[in-house]
Design a protein around this motif. Sequence first.
Motif, PDB file in Angstrom:
ATOM      1  N   THR A 101       8.509   7.065   9.657  1.00 18.42           N
ATOM      2  CA  THR A 101       7.661   6.299   8.751  1.00 18.42           C
ATOM      3  C   THR A 101       6.391   7.097   8.499  1.00 18.42           C
ATOM      4  O   THR A 101       6.266   8.246   8.916  1.00 18.42           O
ATOM      5  CB  THR A 101       7.339   4.915   9.345  1.00 18.42           C
ATOM      6  OG1 THR A 101       6.669   4.124   8.352  1.00 18.42           O
ATOM      7  CG2 THR A 101       6.428   5.016  10.567  1.00 18.42           C
ATOM      8  N   LYS A 137       3.397  15.671   3.533  1.00 14.43           N
ATOM      9  CA  LYS A 137       2.959  14.280   3.496  1.00 14.43           C
ATOM     10  C   LYS A 137       4.119  13.301   3.348  1.00 14.43           C
ATOM     11  O   LYS A 137       3.938  12.094   3.483  1.00 14.43           O
ATOM     12  CB  LYS A 137       1.989  14.087   2.318  1.00 14.43           C
ATOM     13  CG  LYS A 137       0.615  14.719   2.582  1.00 14.43           C
ATOM     14  CD  LYS A 137      -0.206  14.840   1.311  1.00 14.43           C
ATOM     15  CE  LYS A 137      -0.883  13.533   0.930  1.00 14.43           C
ATOM     16  NZ  LYS A 137      -1.744  13.700  -0.267  1.00 14.43           N
ATOM     17  N   ASP A 140       0.831  -1.209   0.000  1.00 12.39           N
ATOM     18  CA  ASP A 140       0.000   0.000   0.000  1.00 12.39           C
ATOM     19  C   ASP A 140       0.863   1.255   0.000  1.00 12.39           C
ATOM     20  O   ASP A 140       1.639   1.470   0.930  1.00 12.39           O
ATOM     21  CB  ASP A 140      -0.908   0.005   1.236  1.00 12.39           C
ATOM     22  CG  ASP A 140      -1.944  -1.093   1.179  1.00 12.39           C
ATOM     23  OD1 ASP A 140      -2.630  -1.186   0.146  1.00 12.39           O
ATOM     24  OD2 ASP A 140      -2.058  -1.861   2.148  1.00 12.39           O
ATOM     25  N   VAL A 178      -1.001  11.697  -6.429  1.00 14.02           N
ATOM     26  CA  VAL A 178      -0.386  12.448  -5.324  1.00 14.02           C
ATOM     27  C   VAL A 178      -1.446  12.646  -4.230  1.00 14.02           C
ATOM     28  O   VAL A 178      -1.188  12.457  -3.044  1.00 14.02           O
ATOM     29  CB  VAL A 178       0.167  13.800  -5.813  1.00 14.02           C
ATOM     30  CG1 VAL A 178       0.695  14.631  -4.649  1.00 14.02           C
ATOM     31  CG2 VAL A 178       1.275  13.557  -6.835  1.00 14.02           C
ATOM     32  N   ALA A 179      -2.647  13.003  -4.681  1.00 10.30           N
ATOM     33  CA  ALA A 179      -3.752  13.219  -3.732  1.00 10.30           C
ATOM     34  C   ALA A 179      -4.182  11.902  -3.086  1.00 10.30           C
ATOM     35  O   ALA A 179      -4.519  11.860  -1.904  1.00 10.30           O
ATOM     36  CB  ALA A 179      -4.934  13.856  -4.450  1.00 10.30           C
ATOM     37  N   GLU A 190       5.661  11.224  -5.044  1.00 19.08           N
ATOM     38  CA  GLU A 190       6.223  12.505  -5.473  1.00 19.08           C
ATOM     39  C   GLU A 190       6.519  12.404  -6.958  1.00 19.08           C
ATOM     40  O   GLU A 190       7.201  11.478  -7.396  1.00 19.08           O
ATOM     41  CB  GLU A 190       7.510  12.790  -4.690  1.00 19.08           C
ATOM     42  CG  GLU A 190       7.999  14.211  -4.848  1.00 19.08           C
ATOM     43  CD  GLU A 190       9.094  14.517  -3.827  1.00 19.08           C
ATOM     44  OE1 GLU A 190       8.864  15.388  -2.965  1.00 19.08           O
ATOM     45  OE2 GLU A 190      10.149  13.871  -3.875  1.00 19.08           O
ATOM     46  N   THR A 215       9.179   9.313  -6.815  1.00 22.71           N
ATOM     47  CA  THR A 215       9.416   8.547  -5.595  1.00 22.71           C
ATOM     48  C   THR A 215       8.085   8.014  -5.090  1.00 22.71           C
ATOM     49  O   THR A 215       7.091   8.741  -5.094  1.00 22.71           O
ATOM     50  CB  THR A 215      10.036   9.437  -4.500  1.00 22.71           C
ATOM     51  OG1 THR A 215      11.251   9.984  -5.009  1.00 22.71           O
ATOM     52  CG2 THR A 215      10.339   8.644  -3.239  1.00 22.71           C
ATOM     53  N   ARG A 223      12.595   9.579   7.033  1.00 26.01           N
ATOM     54  CA  ARG A 223      13.021   8.285   7.579  1.00 26.01           C
ATOM     55  C   ARG A 223      14.318   8.385   8.360  1.00 26.01           C
ATOM     56  O   ARG A 223      14.953   9.441   8.391  1.00 26.01           O
ATOM     57  CB  ARG A 223      13.123   7.285   6.433  1.00 26.01           C
ATOM     58  CG  ARG A 223      11.762   7.142   5.735  1.00 26.01           C
ATOM     59  CD  ARG A 223      11.664   5.932   4.851  1.00 26.01           C
ATOM     60  NE  ARG A 223      10.396   5.911   4.128  1.00 26.01           N
ATOM     61  CZ  ARG A 223       9.315   5.211   4.515  1.00 26.01           C
ATOM     62  NH1 ARG A 223       9.345   4.480   5.607  1.00 26.01           N
ATOM     63  NH2 ARG A 223       8.214   5.261   3.804  1.00 26.01           N
ATOM     64  N   VAL A 234       1.656   5.200   0.406  1.00 19.89           N
ATOM     65  CA  VAL A 234       1.150   6.273   1.275  1.00 19.89           C
ATOM     66  C   VAL A 234       1.635   7.646   0.812  1.00 19.89           C
ATOM     67  O   VAL A 234       1.175   8.676   1.301  1.00 19.89           O
ATOM     68  CB  VAL A 234       1.575   6.044   2.741  1.00 19.89           C
ATOM     69  CG1 VAL A 234       0.928   4.779   3.283  1.00 19.89           C
ATOM     70  CG2 VAL A 234       3.090   5.967   2.884  1.00 19.89           C
ATOM     71  N   PHE A 235       2.577   7.659  -0.130  1.00 22.31           N
ATOM     72  CA  PHE A 235       3.127   8.932  -0.591  1.00 22.31           C
ATOM     73  C   PHE A 235       3.689   8.756  -1.997  1.00 22.31           C
ATOM     74  O   PHE A 235       4.348   7.763  -2.297  1.00 22.31           O
ATOM     75  CB  PHE A 235       4.245   9.399   0.347  1.00 22.31           C
ATOM     76  CG  PHE A 235       4.908  10.670  -0.093  1.00 22.31           C
ATOM     77  CD1 PHE A 235       4.281  11.904   0.093  1.00 22.31           C
ATOM     78  CD2 PHE A 235       6.157  10.646  -0.715  1.00 22.31           C
ATOM     79  CE1 PHE A 235       4.895  13.080  -0.324  1.00 22.31           C
ATOM     80  CE2 PHE A 235       6.777  11.823  -1.130  1.00 22.31           C
ATOM     81  CZ  PHE A 235       6.140  13.042  -0.938  1.00 22.31           C
ATOM     82  N   GLU A 252       6.370   5.814  -1.710  1.00 27.40           N
ATOM     83  CA  GLU A 252       6.682   5.303  -0.382  1.00 27.40           C
ATOM     84  C   GLU A 252       5.516   4.477   0.150  1.00 27.40           C
ATOM     85  O   GLU A 252       4.354   4.870   0.048  1.00 27.40           O
ATOM     86  CB  GLU A 252       6.972   6.461   0.589  1.00 27.40           C
ATOM     87  CG  GLU A 252       8.104   7.346   0.077  1.00 27.40           C
ATOM     88  CD  GLU A 252       8.915   7.993   1.170  1.00 27.40           C
ATOM     89  OE1 GLU A 252       8.918   7.467   2.305  1.00 27.40           O
ATOM     90  OE2 GLU A 252       9.552   9.022   0.882  1.00 27.40           O
ATOM     91  N   SER A 253       5.878   3.344   0.726  1.00 29.70           N
ATOM     92  CA  SER A 253       4.926   2.550   1.498  1.00 29.70           C
ATOM     93  C   SER A 253       5.177   2.888   2.960  1.00 29.70           C
ATOM     94  O   SER A 253       6.039   3.709   3.270  1.00 29.70           O
ATOM     95  CB  SER A 253       5.162   1.063   1.231  1.00 29.70           C
ATOM     96  OG  SER A 253       6.424   0.691   1.745  1.00 29.70           O
ATOM     97  N   VAL A 254       4.445   2.258   3.879  1.00 28.35           N
ATOM     98  CA  VAL A 254       4.741   2.466   5.297  1.00 28.35           C
ATOM     99  C   VAL A 254       6.207   2.103   5.557  1.00 28.35           C
ATOM    100  O   VAL A 254       6.927   2.794   6.265  1.00 28.35           O
ATOM    101  CB  VAL A 254       3.813   1.607   6.185  1.00 28.35           C
ATOM    102  CG1 VAL A 254       4.222   1.722   7.644  1.00 28.35           C
ATOM    103  CG2 VAL A 254       2.361   2.039   6.009  1.00 28.35           C
ATOM    104  N   LYS A 255       6.630   1.034   4.912  1.00 26.48           N
ATOM    105  CA  LYS A 255       7.944   0.450   5.194  1.00 26.48           C
ATOM    106  C   LYS A 255       9.118   1.210   4.585  1.00 26.48           C
ATOM    107  O   LYS A 255      10.146   1.378   5.234  1.00 26.48           O
ATOM    108  CB  LYS A 255       7.934  -0.992   4.659  1.00 26.48           C
ATOM    109  CG  LYS A 255       9.055  -1.854   5.173  1.00 26.48           C
ATOM    110  CD  LYS A 255       8.614  -2.775   6.284  1.00 26.48           C
ATOM    111  CE  LYS A 255       9.811  -3.435   6.938  1.00 26.48           C
ATOM    112  NZ  LYS A 255      10.531  -2.560   7.857  1.00 26.48           N
ATOM    113  N   ALA A 256       9.000   1.638   3.326  1.00 26.78           N
ATOM    114  CA  ALA A 256      10.202   2.149   2.655  1.00 26.78           C
ATOM    115  C   ALA A 256       9.877   3.059   1.480  1.00 26.78           C
ATOM    116  O   ALA A 256       8.768   3.052   0.948  1.00 26.78           O
ATOM    117  CB  ALA A 256      11.045   0.980   2.162  1.00 26.78           C
ATOM    118  N   ALA A 257      10.898   3.819   1.068  1.00 24.31           N
ATOM    119  CA  ALA A 257      10.815   4.660  -0.120  1.00 24.31           C
ATOM    120  C   ALA A 257      11.465   3.936  -1.290  1.00 24.31           C
ATOM    121  O   ALA A 257      12.459   3.243  -1.116  1.00 24.31           O
ATOM    122  CB  ALA A 257      11.523   5.980   0.130  1.00 24.31           C
TER     123      ALA A 257
END
Lengths: 120, 379
Positions: free
Chosen positions: B329, B303, A32, A79-80, A37, A53, B307, A34-35, A55-60
């Motif tokens: 995170t 947003k 999933d 993005v939104a 760019e 870029t 990290r 979450v961000f 990003e998930s909760v875990k990593a970019a």
Amino acid sequence: MLKFTSEHEWLKIENGIATVGITNHAAEQLGDLVFVELPAAGKSFAKGADAATVESVKAASEVYCPLDGEIVEANEAIVADPSLVNSDPQGAGWFFKLKLANPADADSLLDEAAYKELIA
Amino acid sequence: MDDQTTLLKTPLHGLHVSLGAKMVPFAGYDMPVQYPMGVLKEHLHTRQAAGLFDVSHMGQVTIHPRSGNVRDAALALEALVPVDVAGLGTGRQRYALFTNQAGGIDDDLMITNRGDHLFLVVNAACKEADFAHLEKHLGETCIVTPIRDRALLALQGPLSEKALSTLSPDVAGMRFMDVISTTLVGAECIVSRSGYSGEDGYEISVPEDRAEALAKALLAVEGVEPIGLGARDSLRLESGLCLYGNDLDPTTTPVEGALEWAIQKVRRKGGEREGGFPGAARILAELEQGATRRRVGLKPEGKAPVRSHAKLFADAEGATELGEVTSGTFGPTVEGPVAMGYLPKSHAAPGTTVYAEVRGKYLPVTVSTLPFITQTYKR
């Protein structure tokens, strides 16, 4: 013309403009989002340069520019709402439109069969 | 890859694989980072229902006093931690820190008074060093026994009490940091009402041969889902809890780490058992005067997640470096990025704006009180 890269991007090319996104496989692997760019319209990238870029909760993770070109449009909808990339990666979850510097370069990319073999 | 062949497996490894977990190396173990639900939904599920975590990689160790008097074990252990161990009641648990001569933190841990002995849970990556440290310093007065035949499960979230009560009614009456022995799925278990998510819940030490049966019995309860290390990390970070190795290390002191609350009065200056732990001179002085830097909560204004290892600056141009993010995170419950890091005293007050370097940009970040969520411990 639908093409793929070994970096798990897809390109739908029409009249020298490639709509670029990440594949179903990549979206599944990332989890999933979450961000997101995205690059600004008008920016030029060389093939392989970091263009976006995610990003998930875990990593970019970086999304690479699949071919030399100039960004003509970025998909602000993801993005939104980054979850669009997970729900429809090869449709509404597209990333940007790239005006290819050399449209013939697309011939070197993978076709769908070759990409499917890669991720098999 | 040598890594693959030498990775250790917990007693629940087969269950993780059968549940479709994505396995990754963590502290020498092949551990589930996420299940098919994914980190984001696993995180939210834990806060809304209940999540089952395998934390068997963590170290368990008992300390039996040779004298037979648990107070002797407690006093011996107090030589290694700046914590009131002797004052810990039977059946109670407490957070603690192994400090070093420089006043830094060599590990963080949980200590339980089990009546006739102490029971400790330490971090996976530090456990062999911790066992050796305990043996070296306590071996004369105590019998230090690393427990290598028990698994450790954590059940976290608002449905935890209901779920675990289906296996033993004894757990319902427990309060936060209570520890009892009880029988679950026919096995003698040690159950504490604690965890590391900020939610009410339990940690369960279970004989390894019954671990899978216990996990399956809990997963069979409506509302309990398996949760991986990915969500464990975002849950603890939203709750402002430190990850040893990231937020605390041998160079950070308890006061720098904002862990004064873990050092009870009795071990502080003027206390009945003042000092007497490694690094006491520095730590006691910092308790009085404060430290030059401090662990703080950081709330990025935009947003973009910020990290660990992102550098923090006083200005938006990146001219004056202040410190570094140690955990960061996207917080699924907060619905935005969350982080922790170290800042000099001058910039550590809540509400201060600093700038984090992310991919060449300097993003505004506000110093915030911790936790980012409301903890729901059953006090």
